[in-house]
Design a protein around this motif. Structure first.
Motif, mmCIF file in Angstrom:
data_model
loop_
_atom_site.group_PDB
_atom_site.id
_atom_site.type_symbol
_atom_site.label_atom_id
_atom_site.label_comp_id
_atom_site.label_asym_id
_atom_site.label_seq_id
_atom_site.Cartn_x
_atom_site.Cartn_y
_atom_site.Cartn_z
ATOM 1 N N ILE A 85 0.845 -1.199 0.000
ATOM 2 C CA ILE A 85 0.000 0.000 0.000
ATOM 3 C C ILE A 85 0.880 1.249 0.000
ATOM 4 N N THR A 86 1.973 1.195 0.757
ATOM 5 C CA THR A 86 2.904 2.323 0.785
ATOM 6 C C THR A 86 3.513 2.530 -0.597
ATOM 7 N N ASP A 120 -10.855 0.182 -5.311
ATOM 8 C CA ASP A 120 -9.398 0.266 -5.384
ATOM 9 C C ASP A 120 -8.870 1.056 -4.187
ATOM 10 N N GLN A 121 -7.568 1.155 -4.116
ATOM 11 C CA GLN A 121 -6.928 1.791 -2.963
ATOM 12 C C GLN A 121 -6.833 3.299 -3.199
ATOM 13 N N PHE A 123 -7.818 5.319 -0.758
ATOM 14 C CA PHE A 123 -8.013 5.850 0.592
ATOM 15 C C PHE A 123 -6.852 6.718 1.072
ATOM 16 N N TRP A 124 -5.659 6.364 0.651
ATOM 17 C CA TRP A 124 -4.487 7.178 1.009
ATOM 18 C C TRP A 124 -4.676 8.583 0.417
ATOM 19 N N SER A 127 -7.431 10.536 2.225
ATOM 20 C CA SER A 127 -7.002 10.984 3.557
ATOM 21 C C SER A 127 -6.092 12.195 3.459
ATOM 22 N N ILE A 128 -5.118 12.114 2.575
ATOM 23 C CA ILE A 128 -4.137 13.205 2.488
ATOM 24 C C ILE A 128 -4.786 14.478 1.929
ATOM 25 N N ILE A 140 -11.749 5.955 10.561
ATOM 26 C CA ILE A 140 -11.674 4.570 10.080
ATOM 27 C C ILE A 140 -11.203 3.722 11.253
ATOM 28 N N VAL A 144 -12.256 -1.745 10.651
ATOM 29 C CA VAL A 144 -12.557 -1.500 9.237
ATOM 30 C C VAL A 144 -11.278 -1.435 8.394
ATOM 31 N N GLN A 145 -10.142 -1.119 9.036
ATOM 32 C CA GLN A 145 -8.877 -0.982 8.287
ATOM 33 C C GLN A 145 -8.636 -2.216 7.421
ATOM 34 N N GLY A 146 -8.271 -1.950 6.172
ATOM 35 C CA GLY A 146 -7.957 -3.037 5.250
ATOM 36 C C GLY A 146 -9.161 -3.618 4.552
ATOM 37 N N TYR A 148 -11.627 -2.865 2.214
ATOM 38 C CA TYR A 148 -11.829 -1.791 1.235
ATOM 39 C C TYR A 148 -13.297 -1.497 0.961
ATOM 40 N N MET A 151 -14.471 0.534 3.888
ATOM 41 C CA MET A 151 -13.817 1.848 3.858
ATOM 42 C C MET A 151 -14.421 2.722 2.751
#
Lengths: 166, 152
Positions: A85-86, A120-121, A123-124, A127-128, A140, A144-146, A148, A151
């Motif tokens: 994810i990073t 899809d991801q 969420f990052w 958030s930002i 979150i 719920v983390q992970g 999707y 989320m």
């Protein structure tokens, strides 16, 4: 040649996006013939439609949509089968989407809605962008983390409350 | 190879050593899959997107990944060999842009001795050995862990 400036707002652009509007795809250029439209890129923030006797300029909201779509496509290509994810969030196209700021929110939320039960991801980025624009992001919880799907639901509700999602 | 993942990222996968076992799905990743979870993405990102076991540092290091799997009863073991009554995982890694070794992928050993992996947002596969998914994307298998095999 007369000019017609289209005032297409962001929400309209998002709708056009998911209706498969050909106006944002370079692959759908139409060979100019009498009565047909030809799309020509002019600058990064303006696209021009030309037909016989009429020129139409599209405003910056459509340009933002085009930019988001291009960056999204490039991000998915660069991400490949990456699991991190990073790592996927640090890719340049994803960071450029974050750099679009609040302009990107309707498009991201529309993507999440479209992706339905397989989001899809995004969420990052959400958030930002929210934090950078003094918008209070939703809570979150660890439960719920992970997840999707859960989320995405939280973020879509947040987007509706904030006026960024329909 | 009928999979939808970019073939050049996993050049060791062939029809002979790989079988697709699920449709593509974004709802879980390889770290979760190796942990027996197919409903969440596991990752120790700093923003809090991924699930990560409580009490384990949210950092992309082997120490954190080993600690995460320890919460499930796994302990570091010597190799990828099949041992009766044990199930094993392999944790892959490679150098990141800063020259630091970083976890990238995890695979789970099946009772048959073959392995199963979730490939990013793409499909789950069954592969004959840990080397099948080594390559430019995931690097190489760096650590193995095992625990008593649980009833299916």
């Amino acid at each position: 040649m007369p000019k017609n400036i289209l005032n297409v707002n962001t929400k309209t652009a998002a709708v056009a996006f998911f209706m498969g509007a050909t106006l944002v795809s370079t692959s759908s250029w139409i060979t100019p013939q009498a009565g047909e439209l030809q799309m020509l890129p002019t600058t990064k923030i303006e696209w021009r439609y030309r037909s016989i006797g009429v020129e139409t300029f599209v405003n910056a909201d459509i340009a933002a949509l085009i930019k988001f779509r291009d960056l999204s496509r490039e991000w998915k290509k660069q991400r490949g089968a990456m699991s991190s994810i990073t790592g996927m969030s640090m890719l340049r196209p994803y960071q450029q989407i974050i750099g679009m700021g609040k302009d990107a929110l309707p498009f991201i939320l529309a993507e999440l809605k479209e992706e339905a039960d397989d989001p899809d991801q995004w969420f990052w980025a959400l958030s930002i962008i929210a934090e950078a624009n003094d918008l209070i992001p939703p809570q979150i919880g660890a439960n719920v983390q992970g997840d999707y799907q859960a989320m995405a639901q939280v973020w879509l509700e947040w987007g509706g409350q904030q006026g960024y999602a329909r | 190879m009928p999979g939808s993942w970019p073939q050049h990222e996993l050049p060791n996968l062939t029809d002979a050593n790989c079988a697709i076992t699920s449709p593509k799905k974004r709802g879980y990743n390889c770290i979760a899959w190796a942990a027996g979870n197919d409903t969440r993405n596991w990752w120790p990102d700093p923003v809090g997107i991924g699930y990560w076991p409580q009490g384990v540092p949210r950092e992309v290091t082997f120490n954190a990944f080993l600690a995460a799997y320890r919460t499930l009863g796994y302990e570091v073991c010597a190799d990828a060999s099949l041992e009766e009554g044990r199930e094993k995982i392999a944790i892959y890694g490679q150098l990141n842009a800063d020259g630091l070794l970083e976890p990238t992928h995890a695979a789970l050993q099946l009772e048959s001795g073959q392995w199963t992996s979730k490939l990013g947002n793409f499909e789950d596969i069954r592969h004959t050995d840990v080397g099948s998914v080594e390559g430019p994307l995931y690097g190489t298998a760096m650590f193995y862990m095992s625990r008593k095999r649980r009833a299916a």
